[in-house]
Design an enzyme around this catalytic site. Structure first.
Site, mmCIF file in Angstrom:
data_model
loop_
_atom_site.group_PDB
_atom_site.id
_atom_site.type_symbol
_atom_site.label_atom_id
_atom_site.label_comp_id
_atom_site.label_asym_id
_atom_site.label_seq_id
_atom_site.Cartn_x
_atom_site.Cartn_y
_atom_site.Cartn_z
ATOM 1 N N THR A 237 0.842 -1.208 0.000
ATOM 2 C CA THR A 237 0.000 0.000 0.000
ATOM 3 C C THR A 237 0.870 1.248 0.000
ATOM 4 O O THR A 237 0.366 2.345 0.195
ATOM 5 C CB THR A 237 -0.883 0.067 1.269
ATOM 6 N N ALA A 238 2.188 1.069 -0.192
ATOM 7 C CA ALA A 238 3.103 2.214 -0.050
ATOM 8 C C ALA A 238 3.374 2.873 -1.404
ATOM 9 O O ALA A 238 2.719 3.867 -1.759
ATOM 10 C CB ALA A 238 4.384 1.752 0.632
ATOM 11 N N ARG A 239 4.289 2.300 -2.164
ATOM 12 C CA ARG A 239 4.577 2.811 -3.497
ATOM 13 C C ARG A 239 5.044 1.662 -4.392
ATOM 14 O O ARG A 239 5.790 0.780 -3.946
ATOM 15 C CB ARG A 239 5.682 3.881 -3.457
ATOM 16 N N GLU A 268 1.779 4.473 -12.675
ATOM 17 C CA GLU A 268 0.362 4.760 -12.425
ATOM 18 C C GLU A 268 -0.073 5.941 -13.278
ATOM 19 O O GLU A 268 0.730 6.842 -13.511
ATOM 20 C CB GLU A 268 0.159 5.124 -10.946
ATOM 21 N N HIS A 286 -4.826 2.402 -6.252
ATOM 22 C CA HIS A 286 -4.240 3.433 -5.374
ATOM 23 C C HIS A 286 -5.341 4.190 -4.609
ATOM 24 O O HIS A 286 -5.535 5.394 -4.781
ATOM 25 C CB HIS A 286 -3.378 4.419 -6.184
ATOM 26 N N GLY A 288 -5.633 3.885 -1.088
ATOM 27 C CA GLY A 288 -5.325 3.791 0.346
ATOM 28 C C GLY A 288 -5.961 4.901 1.171
ATOM 29 O O GLY A 288 -6.483 4.674 2.259
ATOM 30 N N SER A 289 -5.938 6.121 0.664
ATOM 31 C CA SER A 289 -6.447 7.253 1.452
ATOM 32 C C SER A 289 -7.841 7.690 1.011
ATOM 33 O O SER A 289 -8.331 8.740 1.434
ATOM 34 C CB SER A 289 -5.482 8.446 1.333
HETATM 35 C C1 DGY Z 1 -0.294 9.661 -0.314
HETATM 36 O O1 DGY Z 1 -0.820 10.545 0.378
HETATM 37 O O2 DGY Z 1 0.930 9.562 -0.439
HETATM 38 C C2 DGY Z 1 -1.202 8.722 -1.006
HETATM 39 O O3 DGY Z 1 -0.506 7.720 -1.659
HETATM 40 C C3 DGY Z 1 -2.074 9.469 -1.994
HETATM 41 O O4 DGY Z 1 -1.292 10.318 -2.735
#
Ligand code: DGY
Length: 320
Positions: A237-239, A268, A286, A288-289
């Site tokens: 869930t990071a990068r 992406e 993507h 996650g947030s």
């Molecule tokens: C972040 O805040 O880094 C999330 O991946 C959305 O950009």
């Protein structure tokens, strides 16, 4: 006194845009298209500040061409790998991010990916949705149980710590790799591994929570995947940059890994199309947030940083 002028690169939640409009002379992006580099630079002309997302790439070349008026890049993101921080520092441009407020939402997605990958959720959903579910048998759709197993958290920062707490809800033993060992009250019984390679072979699930930097690019490569337990699950869930896609695809195809759950990708939007051909990956775009609460909180956090900057105070979340 004139309000500071600001470019807001993407459509933000209504309440956040309303707060921006009250305090700033703002240029919004109402149709929410992704700016080309040329358009980004054009729109920055005469602005005091930019409020971008990770979809805008402030490379050294872009930062070099920013108009002198731009004094702060106040990101609507916790990740700042889309901004060349060194180049910003060189030009005296302040950079901020939005930590803390997306830890819960991102940890939720880490758990969703873990369960989705372990219990073959994409495959099952496709069967039902496509009308192809014709039978039930004791060997049908059998997956991996995670309750009571061991998770290895790579990057025990804010999101990693919340994810660890959620994994504990499944009675999972938590191990972690981090640059430094946490204090006992944050560790909460998790086993620290200074050496990532040593941790990998002891975990049933590996969940990535560290930032993408020059050092962490390709962290999960063929060698490290080879060290993981046979039948383990990788969750990201990071990068995307943390993972070598060729190596992960090999590990998924060979069955070395049982499955992977990915919310972030190299390249992406879209991600590597080869993942789409595999049944044993659970894929999300993507998100996650992506909750109402978190997106509002991210906007407020970005604005708190901007307000502090223009009041002459130090922004709380300055990263450059
Ligand atoms: C972040 O805040 O880094 C999330 O991946 C959305 O950009």
């Amino acid at each position: 006194m004139a309000k500071p002028s600001i470019l807001v690169t993407r459509r933000l939640p209504d309440a956040v845009q309303a707060r921006i409009a009250r305090h700033y002379d703002a240029e919004f992006n109402d149709d929410d298209h992704v700016f080309s580099t040329d358009e980004l630079l054009e729109r920055c002309a005469g602005k005091d500040a930019v409020l971008p997302c990770h979809s805008e790439h402030f490379t050294a070349a872009v930062i070099d061409q920013l108009p002198a008026s731009v004094r702060i890049i106040a990101n609507f993101s916790v990740g700042v790998d889309h901004v060349d921080l060194e180049a910003a520092k060189q030009r005296g441009i302040v950079v901020t991010n939005t930590p803390d407020v997306l830890s819960d939402a991102t940890a939720e997605i880490a758990l969703l990916l873990t369960l989705g990958a372990a219990r073959r959720a994409s495959e099952g959903e496709r069967l039902v949705r496509g009308g192809a579910w014709k039978d039930w048998s004791p060997s049908f759709m059998v997956g991996t149980q995670v309750t009571g197993k061991t998770v290895g958290i790579v990057g025990m920062g804010r999101v990693g710590q919340v994810a660890a707490a959620r994994f504990r809800g499944f009675d999972m033993q938590v191990r972690y790799h981090n640059r430094s060992r946490l204090a006992p009250e944050k560790e909460r019984g998790a086993v620290y591994h200074a050496d990532l390679d040593e941790m990998l072979g002891q975990c049933d699930v590996i969940s990535l929570h560290c930032p993408a930097t020059a050092e962490s690019k390709g962290l999960i490569n063929a060698g490290r995947l080879g060290r993981m337990k046979d039948g383990a699950i990788l969750v990201n869930t990071a990068r995307g940059a943390l993972v070598d896609d060729d190596a992960l695809l090999d590990a998924l195809r060979s069955g070395k890994l049982a499955a992977a759950g990915l919310d972030v990708f190299n390249g992406e939007p879209g991600g590597d199309p080869r993942y789409r051909e595999l049944e044993n990956v659970f894929l999300l775009p993507h998100i996650g947030s992506a909750t109402v609460d978190t997106r509002n909180a991210m906007g407020d956090r970005a604005l708190d940083n901007l307000d502090a900057f223009f009041a002459g105070d130090a922004p709380g979340d300055r990263v450059a």
